[in-house]
Design a protein around this motif. Structure first.
Motif, mmCIF file in Angstrom:
data_model
loop_
_atom_site.group_PDB
_atom_site.id
_atom_site.type_symbol
_atom_site.label_atom_id
_atom_site.label_comp_id
_atom_site.label_asym_id
_atom_site.label_seq_id
_atom_site.Cartn_x
_atom_site.Cartn_y
_atom_site.Cartn_z
ATOM 1 N N UNK A 164 0.803 -1.218 0.000
ATOM 2 C CA UNK A 164 0.000 0.000 0.000
ATOM 3 C C UNK A 164 0.841 1.277 0.000
ATOM 4 N N UNK A 165 2.150 1.170 -0.134
ATOM 5 C CA UNK A 165 3.020 2.347 -0.083
ATOM 6 C C UNK A 165 2.497 3.456 -0.990
ATOM 7 N N UNK A 166 2.446 4.675 -0.434
ATOM 8 C CA UNK A 166 1.836 5.792 -1.153
ATOM 9 C C UNK A 166 2.603 6.189 -2.393
ATOM 10 N N UNK A 167 3.902 5.856 -2.472
ATOM 11 C CA UNK A 167 4.699 6.276 -3.624
ATOM 12 C C UNK A 167 4.551 5.333 -4.822
ATOM 13 N N UNK A 168 3.861 4.195 -4.641
ATOM 14 C CA UNK A 168 3.878 3.148 -5.667
ATOM 15 C C UNK A 168 2.501 2.957 -6.298
ATOM 16 N N UNK A 169 2.055 1.723 -6.462
ATOM 17 C CA UNK A 169 0.885 1.426 -7.275
ATOM 18 C C UNK A 169 -0.446 1.760 -6.608
ATOM 19 N N UNK A 170 -0.476 1.790 -5.295
ATOM 20 C CA UNK A 170 -1.757 1.943 -4.590
ATOM 21 C C UNK A 170 -2.440 3.250 -4.985
ATOM 22 N N UNK A 171 -3.709 3.145 -5.460
ATOM 23 C CA UNK A 171 -4.492 4.301 -5.913
ATOM 24 C C UNK A 171 -3.598 5.235 -6.723
ATOM 25 N N UNK A 172 -3.075 4.679 -7.786
ATOM 26 C CA UNK A 172 -1.977 5.316 -8.515
ATOM 27 C C UNK A 172 -2.345 6.699 -9.028
ATOM 28 N N UNK A 173 -3.518 6.843 -9.621
ATOM 29 C CA UNK A 173 -3.923 8.160 -10.126
ATOM 30 C C UNK A 173 -5.059 8.751 -9.299
ATOM 31 N N UNK A 174 -5.158 8.294 -8.056
ATOM 32 C CA UNK A 174 -6.248 8.730 -7.191
ATOM 33 C C UNK A 174 -7.457 7.838 -7.269
ATOM 34 N N UNK A 175 -7.384 6.811 -8.118
ATOM 35 C CA UNK A 175 -8.459 5.830 -8.228
ATOM 36 C C UNK A 175 -7.878 4.444 -7.992
ATOM 37 N N UNK A 216 -6.743 1.826 -9.486
ATOM 38 C CA UNK A 216 -6.324 1.574 -10.859
ATOM 39 C C UNK A 216 -5.822 0.144 -11.032
ATOM 40 N N UNK A 217 -4.858 -0.244 -10.236
ATOM 41 C CA UNK A 217 -4.308 -1.597 -10.311
ATOM 42 C C UNK A 217 -5.048 -2.565 -9.391
ATOM 43 N N UNK A 218 -5.742 -2.037 -8.386
ATOM 44 C CA UNK A 218 -6.445 -2.865 -7.427
ATOM 45 C C UNK A 218 -7.953 -2.724 -7.613
ATOM 46 N N UNK A 219 -8.718 -3.442 -6.819
ATOM 47 C CA UNK A 219 -10.174 -3.313 -6.785
ATOM 48 C C UNK A 219 -10.565 -2.177 -5.838
ATOM 49 N N UNK A 220 -11.665 -1.518 -6.167
ATOM 50 C CA UNK A 220 -12.179 -0.461 -5.293
ATOM 51 C C UNK A 220 -12.705 -1.037 -3.985
ATOM 52 N N UNK A 221 -13.427 -2.148 -4.058
ATOM 53 C CA UNK A 221 -14.033 -2.762 -2.883
ATOM 54 C C UNK A 221 -12.974 -3.582 -2.136
ATOM 55 N N UNK A 222 -12.672 -3.248 -0.877
ATOM 56 C CA UNK A 222 -11.635 -3.988 -0.146
ATOM 57 C C UNK A 222 -11.968 -5.465 0.048
ATOM 58 N N UNK A 223 -13.239 -5.849 -0.100
ATOM 59 C CA UNK A 223 -13.578 -7.270 0.006
ATOM 60 C C UNK A 223 -13.009 -8.073 -1.164
ATOM 61 N N UNK A 224 -12.672 -7.388 -2.230
ATOM 62 C CA UNK A 224 -12.003 -8.041 -3.356
ATOM 63 C C UNK A 224 -10.563 -7.561 -3.525
ATOM 64 N N UNK A 225 -10.278 -6.355 -2.993
ATOM 65 C CA UNK A 225 -9.022 -5.716 -3.315
ATOM 66 C C UNK A 225 -7.971 -5.666 -2.240
ATOM 67 N N UNK A 226 -8.226 -6.305 -1.080
ATOM 68 C CA UNK A 226 -7.252 -6.203 0.001
ATOM 69 C C UNK A 226 -6.986 -7.564 0.627
ATOM 70 N N UNK A 227 -5.696 -7.857 0.838
ATOM 71 C CA UNK A 227 -5.301 -9.025 1.628
ATOM 72 C C UNK A 227 -5.253 -8.606 3.091
ATOM 73 N N UNK A 228 -6.194 -9.108 3.869
ATOM 74 C CA UNK A 228 -6.259 -8.706 5.268
ATOM 75 C C UNK A 228 -5.021 -9.161 6.041
ATOM 76 N N UNK A 229 -4.559 -10.385 5.802
ATOM 77 C CA UNK A 229 -3.438 -10.931 6.563
ATOM 78 C C UNK A 229 -2.148 -10.152 6.321
ATOM 79 N N UNK A 230 -1.924 -9.763 5.089
ATOM 80 C CA UNK A 230 -0.636 -9.200 4.696
ATOM 81 C C UNK A 230 -0.642 -7.683 4.614
ATOM 82 N N UNK A 231 -1.826 -7.069 4.731
ATOM 83 C CA UNK A 231 -1.889 -5.621 4.613
ATOM 84 C C UNK A 231 -1.496 -5.129 3.233
ATOM 85 N N UNK A 232 -1.843 -5.896 2.207
ATOM 86 C CA UNK A 232 -1.488 -5.556 0.834
ATOM 87 C C UNK A 232 -2.746 -5.497 -0.027
ATOM 88 N N UNK A 233 -2.575 -5.117 -1.280
ATOM 89 C CA UNK A 233 -3.684 -4.970 -2.208
ATOM 90 C C UNK A 233 -3.613 -6.032 -3.292
#
Length: 702
Positions: A323-334, A336-353
């Protein structure tokens, strides 16, 4: 304005004065540019068309007497073709990394760097860097219609220039400064800027290796013994300094070759900001980490391995990103590379997208990353991390924290389609390149072709065998008679996939101890059982993998913060361990019996798998016209005159005894025996052997 005059404008936000360099090559002169009274930093020149070069050079002063100059980047038209954009939008641009990112090139005789980035949610994107004071007003990019692809050619940038993309979101107006998703080189962490990298054109010398590798399916019948390595902690230099790729080529490759391994597998060298992630939370999917040198330095390491006859596999992580802010996460403010809904777009265990595999441009990104490592860096195979987390929508989730697929199931249909496309593309275009899945569930057909319903990998890690085997070996031998099936059960599914038998880095961290540390008993018994374990692994059907340090009986758990315990090699038991691993590798490589039919049932037969009361196992390995017998005594009790079945008569000689004094044992047990014509357990002959305690015997006819 008539056709004989031209107006040239330049926005130089820090400039106090500006000039246009006019005239021909033999009569260049400076013409002052007029500052705008309404917009500070905007300068204009109007004059004869003949006096204005096709690519004007602008000079300016920011005060203090120093003058700067640059060729106007906006005199160069966009370079990316409509066909490239069409393929990119459809998700069929296999080499998107050659279109996107930063690419040094020469236009009309003028060297510079072409930048391209995908940011469809942006209203403005600029290239910022050490060459323009990180000022997003200086180098705004142009967008290719509705593709979301932005491009700019900047003349005169030096090799190694630092840069990022400044992105202003269309809806919110927020500004983000991001590193290049397709960056080929990055700053040393903790800094996060991308670097322009102008390769000098590395000259490979591994043509013979690549030709040999390309034979389709040859890997099935060749020996494969993998040494898994974390480059930052295998060995360190003075004061804990990282060894560079070129130093590792000089030290790691000869070491691996001497120990008899056929391949090295690198924990991810894709650029990553946090050492403690071991590379599994990557932010630079196209860049070898700068911790150890440049991309060409990494090419040298791979090339050196190939010249030494060693293949190079790379752990590759398309399952998630940080999720580092300098990298892919919400790259253009949307999203973009991940899902909007965290139920599909987030790994809870690892804190990643989680990547959005249903988006064409994201599939392009991942597929071109894989091909980049294979084509540009000559990697021999990718071990795909955490495949199970990609396959299941409910992977490690609570019941109300996931969204079923369109059919109501828990399968991630987009990820499945992506993995099949990935494997088809790579194996169709690069026969002999290995695609290995780290997949920990019973998903069927992981290493079977997509056309038969499989995922298309060449091989899969046998996690069940690994867990059962280690669970058995860490038992006190007095209790092993009650758990005999943990060693025999694996043969029920051994040929459902093409398996790798892994004792990986995951088994020697987080309180699990080292492999030797898991063994019960005193130090001598621990070493004996570890030698027995390795003999079992090397003779059981399947390719082999061993994490670094375990080949000499590493004493402490692995840590990425320090080098291996090399000092313990001064002690005889550890010297014996590394000698055993070397001998097992050479026996495995030189005897087709042990490797020619690892994925076919005819390569293996139990001789006796039922003697749980004495915890002895014996089996037969076949390959071509030859056969070998393996006998494992899994208790500290010697077994004298022990009868096992034999497939034919004649003399059988011990080729390897893990209790040999050369390995730190007591050199007990039979050296050879003659099989008598006495039927036993369905075989025509019987061998009677003295079995040393906690040891394995490997016998061959003659």
């Amino acid at each position: 304005m008539d056709h004989q005059t031209v107006c040239c404008r330049s926005f130089l936000p820090r400039a106090r004065e500006a000039w246009l360099l006019c005239g021909g090559a033999d009569a260049l002169h400076r013409e002052p540019m007029t500052p705008s009274p309404d917009l500070p930093g905007l300068f204009t020149w109007t004059g004869a068309l003949a006096d204005c070069p096709l690519h004007p050079t602008i000079l300016w002063s920011e005060g203090g007497g120093q003058t700067f100059q640059a060729v106007d980047p906006y005199s160069f038209p966009p370079h990316i073709s409509g066909f490239d954009l069409h393929l990119f939008g459809e998700g069929r641009h296999w080499h998107a990394h050659r279109m996107m990112g930063a690419h040094p090139e020469v236009r009309d005789g003028i060297p510079g760097v072409r930048f391209a980035v995908w940011a469809p949610g942006a209203e403005r994107v600029s290239v910022v860097g050490d060459f323009n004071h990180w000022d997003g007003r200086s180098h705004p990019m142009s967008v290719h219609g509705g593709s979301g692809v932005w491009e700019l050619f900047i003349p005169g940038l030096p090799d190694g220039a630092l840069y990022k993309f400044e992105i202003r979101n269309r809806e919110s107006g927020q500004i983000f400064v991001k590193s290049d998703p397709y960056g080929a080189f990055f700053e040393m962490r903790p800094n996060t800027s991308s670097r322009v990298f102008a390769s000098r054109g590395y000259e490979w010398s591994d043509d013979a290796w690549l030709q040999r590798r390309s034979a389709p399916n040859a890997w099935k019948h060749r020996p494969m013994s993998i040494y898994e390595v974390h480059l930052g902690s295998w060995k360190r230099g003075v004061a804990g300094r990282f060894l560079g790729y070129r130093e590792l080529a000089d030290e790691l490759i000869p070491y691996v070759r001497d120990r008899g391994f056929t391949h090295i597998e690198l924990l991810p060298v894709t650029e990553h900001p946090f050492d403690g992630s071991w590379g599994y939370q990557s932010t630079g999917f196209f860049a070898p980490t700068s911790r150890f040198g440049t991309p060409d330095d990494f090419r040298h390491l791979v090339d050196s391995a190939h010249r030494a006859g060693i293949g190079v596999l790379l752990d590759w992580v398309p399952g998630h990103f940080p999720k580092d802010a300098f990298a892919l996460a919400r790259f253009d403010g949307t999203a973009l590379y991940e899902h909007e809904d965290p139920r599909k777009g987030e790994h809870r265990d690892w804190g990643t997208l989680i990547f959005n595999y249903g988006r064409s441009e994201v599939r392009n990104f991942l597929l071109s990353s894989a091909l980049c490592w294979i084509e540009d860096f000559h990697i021999d195979g990718l071990r795909v991390d955490a495949v199970a987390s990609m396959l299941y929508l409910d992977y490690s989730r609570q019941a109300n924290d996931w969204i079923p697929n369109e059919y109501g199931g828990n399968e991630n249909l987009d990820a499945i389609a992506f993995l099949r496309e990935l494997n088809r593309t790579i194996q169709g275009n690069h026969p002999g390149v290995l695609m290995i899945a780290e997949e920990s569930t019973a998903w069927p057909g992981v290493s079977r072709p997509p056309e038969t319903g499989g995922l298309g990998f060449t091989m899969k890690w046998n996690m069940g065998w690994m867990h059962d085997t280690l669970a058995y070996f860490q038992l006190d031998p007095i209790h092993r008679r009650h758990h005999h099936n943990q060693l025999t059960f694996g043969m029920l599914y051994a040929y459902t996939e093409n398996f790798v038998l892994p004792f990986s880095h995951d088994e020697v961290v987080h309180g699990k101890r080292t492999l030797r540390g898991r063994m019960p008993g005193d130090e001598s018994q621990q070493h004996a059982q570890l030698r027995l374990l390795y003999a079992y692994q090397w003779t059981y059907p399947g390719k082999k993998l061993l994490f670094m340090g375990q080949e000499f009986g590493q004493g402490t758990e692995w840590s990425e913060d320090r080098e291996l315990d090399w000092y313990i090699l001064q002690y005889p038991l550890h010297q014996g361990m590394t000698t055993l691993v070397r001998d097992l590798n050479h026996l495995y490589r030189n005897e087709p019996t042990l490797h020619a039919a690892e994925f076919e049932p005819e390569g293996f037969a139990w001789l006796d798998c039922d003697d749980a009361s004495r915890s002895v196992l014996s089996f037969l390995r076949r390959g071509g016209d030859s056969q070998m017998i393996v006998v494992l005594n899994l208790t500290p009790v010697p077994r004298e005159d022990y009868a096992i079945p034999a497939p034919h008569g004649g003399l059988w000689t011990v080729r390897l005894n893990t209790d040999s004094e050369f390995y730190g044992g007591g050199s007990r047990g039979s050296l050879q025996a003659r099989a008598e014509a006495r039927p036993l357990r369905g075989f025509t002959h019987t061998l009677r052997l003295d079995l040393p305690p906690l040891a394995a015997l490997i016998l061959a006819p003659g």
